[in-house]
Design a protein around this motif. Structure first.
Motif, PDB file in Angstrom:
ATOM      1  N   GLU A   1       0.808  -1.219   0.000  1.00  0.00           N
ATOM      2  CA  GLU A   1       0.000   0.000   0.000  1.00  0.00           C
ATOM      3  C   GLU A   1       0.841   1.269   0.000  1.00  0.00           C
ATOM      4  O   GLU A   1       0.499   2.259  -0.637  1.00  0.00           O
ATOM      5  CB  GLU A   1      -0.925   0.007   1.207  1.00  0.00           C
ATOM      6  N   LEU A   2       1.979   1.238   0.716  1.00  0.00           N
ATOM      7  CA  LEU A   2       2.735   2.462   0.945  1.00  0.00           C
ATOM      8  C   LEU A   2       3.846   2.713  -0.064  1.00  0.00           C
ATOM      9  O   LEU A   2       4.123   3.862  -0.406  1.00  0.00           O
ATOM     10  CB  LEU A   2       3.372   2.416   2.332  1.00  0.00           C
ATOM     11  N   CYS A   3       4.516   1.658  -0.539  1.00  0.00           N
ATOM     12  CA  CYS A   3       5.867   1.823  -1.053  1.00  0.00           C
ATOM     13  C   CYS A   3       5.959   1.897  -2.566  1.00  0.00           C
ATOM     14  O   CYS A   3       5.121   1.368  -3.299  1.00  0.00           O
ATOM     15  CB  CYS A   3       6.746   0.689  -0.532  1.00  0.00           C
ATOM     16  N   THR A   4       7.012   2.565  -3.020  1.00  0.00           N
ATOM     17  CA  THR A   4       7.320   2.639  -4.442  1.00  0.00           C
ATOM     18  C   THR A   4       8.287   1.538  -4.853  1.00  0.00           C
ATOM     19  O   THR A   4       8.426   1.244  -6.039  1.00  0.00           O
ATOM     20  CB  THR A   4       7.930   4.001  -4.788  1.00  0.00           C
ATOM     21  N   SER A   5       8.985   0.947  -3.886  1.00  0.00           N
ATOM     22  CA  SER A   5       9.937  -0.115  -4.169  1.00  0.00           C
ATOM     23  C   SER A   5      10.053  -1.012  -2.946  1.00  0.00           C
ATOM     24  O   SER A   5       9.974  -0.539  -1.815  1.00  0.00           O
ATOM     25  CB  SER A   5      11.309   0.477  -4.517  1.00  0.00           C
ATOM     26  N   VAL A   6      10.245  -2.311  -3.192  1.00  0.00           N
ATOM     27  CA  VAL A   6      10.320  -3.295  -2.114  1.00  0.00           C
ATOM     28  C   VAL A   6      11.498  -4.224  -2.367  1.00  0.00           C
ATOM     29  O   VAL A   6      11.728  -4.671  -3.497  1.00  0.00           O
ATOM     30  CB  VAL A   6       9.020  -4.129  -2.027  1.00  0.00           C
ATOM     31  N   GLY A   7      12.249  -4.496  -1.294  1.00  0.00           N
ATOM     32  CA  GLY A   7      13.246  -5.545  -1.328  1.00  0.00           C
ATOM     33  C   GLY A   7      12.817  -6.651  -0.387  1.00  0.00           C
ATOM     34  O   GLY A   7      12.450  -6.380   0.763  1.00  0.00           O
ATOM     35  N   ILE A   8      12.817  -7.891  -0.853  1.00  0.00           N
ATOM     36  CA  ILE A   8      12.408  -9.032  -0.033  1.00  0.00           C
ATOM     37  C   ILE A   8      13.660  -9.733   0.487  1.00  0.00           C
ATOM     38  O   ILE A   8      14.548 -10.092  -0.289  1.00  0.00           O
ATOM     39  CB  ILE A   8      11.543 -10.016  -0.843  1.00  0.00           C
TER      40      ILE A   8
END
Length: 241
Positions: free
Chosen positions: A197-204
């Motif tokens: 919902e919040l982010c422009t980019s995600v690292g898993i």
């Protein structure tokens, strides 16, 4: 220049590899989430990037500074909100935030305190001893402490913990607006829906390794969770195998 860049970052605690070759880049203006299960290395990563821990190997830069060689330069330039940290119980929010302003050498500390108390809806408790505040109220005070000097980069560990649904929505809007103004936020979470919902980019991350990066806005509801579970399962199978 990226806001954050790491190359081959590792952290060992005896036989435990908390981080294993973590390499990532976070651009200026991003709202980036490090997403992973408990114990995956998220908090360790933040502690290294904010100069609180020294990596076993690898390099990192934060706003152009090396957090190992220049920890004070990093700390002056950023804001931080660790998970489960409260304001001092013997101070009121006003006293605590004015102290933060003094440490940050801000002029007109009263104006800064009033402005952030209004933004995060705790004006009515500014002069209440922190020990008498609810968990959610204390979390709002700590959010204000991270942002009160309006830094270019803020690190937040689990930003919505202890907040009621209405305040969660308010904080989400604030984080998005802050990045829209050109600032960068690096948050860690194990809640997929928060990252999506919040982010422009995600690292898993899983078991101290970065196993995937993606734009969460490219996924429909539930799809990012499927990616997260698949990547974590694949990493654990690779480690065990």
């Amino acid at each position: 220049m990226p806001a954050i860049e790491t190359t081959g970052l590792t952290k060992e605690y005896g036989d435990l590899d908390a981080l294993s070759g973590l390499s990532l880049t976070v651009g200026e203006g991003e709202l980036f989430a490090l997403l992973g299960p408990n114990g995956s290395g998220k908090t360790t990563t933040i502690e290294i990037l904010t100069g609180q821990r020294t990596p076993t190997s690898g390099t990192a830069t934060v706003l152009g500074h090396d957090p190992v060689a220049e920890p004070m330069a990093v700390r002056r330039a950023i804001g931080t909100l660790p998970e489960r940290e409260d304001p001092p119980s013997f101070l009121t929010p006003r006293e605590f935030l004015e102290f933060v302003c003094e440490v940050r050498a801000l002029s007109d500390p009263e104006d800064h305190v009033e402005r952030w108390a209004e933004r995060l809806s705790f004006v009515e408790t500014l002069d209440t001893l922190s020990t008498n505040l609810s968990e959610g109220q204390r979390q709002r005070v700590m959010l204000a402490a991270a942002f009160v000097h309006e830094p270019e980069l803020v690190f937040i560990d689990e930003p919505l913990v202890n907040l009621d649904p209405i305040m969660q929505e308010q904080v989400k809007r604030h984080l998005a607006d802050y990045c829209a103004a050109g600032n960068t936020i690096f948050l860690s979470t194990h809640f997929v829906e928060v990252a999506q919902e919040l982010c422009t980019s995600v690292g898993i991350v899983s078991d101290g390794r970065l196993v995937a990066t993606c734009d969460p806005r490219e996924f429909d509801d539930g799809e990012l969770l499927d990616v997260f579970v698949a990547e974590v399962d694949a990493e654990r199978e690779a480690v065990v195998g």
